[in-house]
Scaffold this motif. Sequence first.
Motif: not given
Length: 62
Positions: A41, A45, A49
Amino acid sequence: MNDQATPPPVDMGPRKVGDLSLEESNAVRARQAGRSKAMAFVLFGLCALFFAITVVKVGVWG
């Protein structure tokens, strides 16, 4: 050619971690699986980003 049949897979029984009991071993593996999911996860992420930062800096969609 090689006409030999492949040997059947070997059943090694329940997998244990070190000298732990089967219950403790299962608990360790459950914690490892949880940490693996959390790490996946976080990495996903970070990828999102970095992609967003790159898109903004290059100005493709904005």
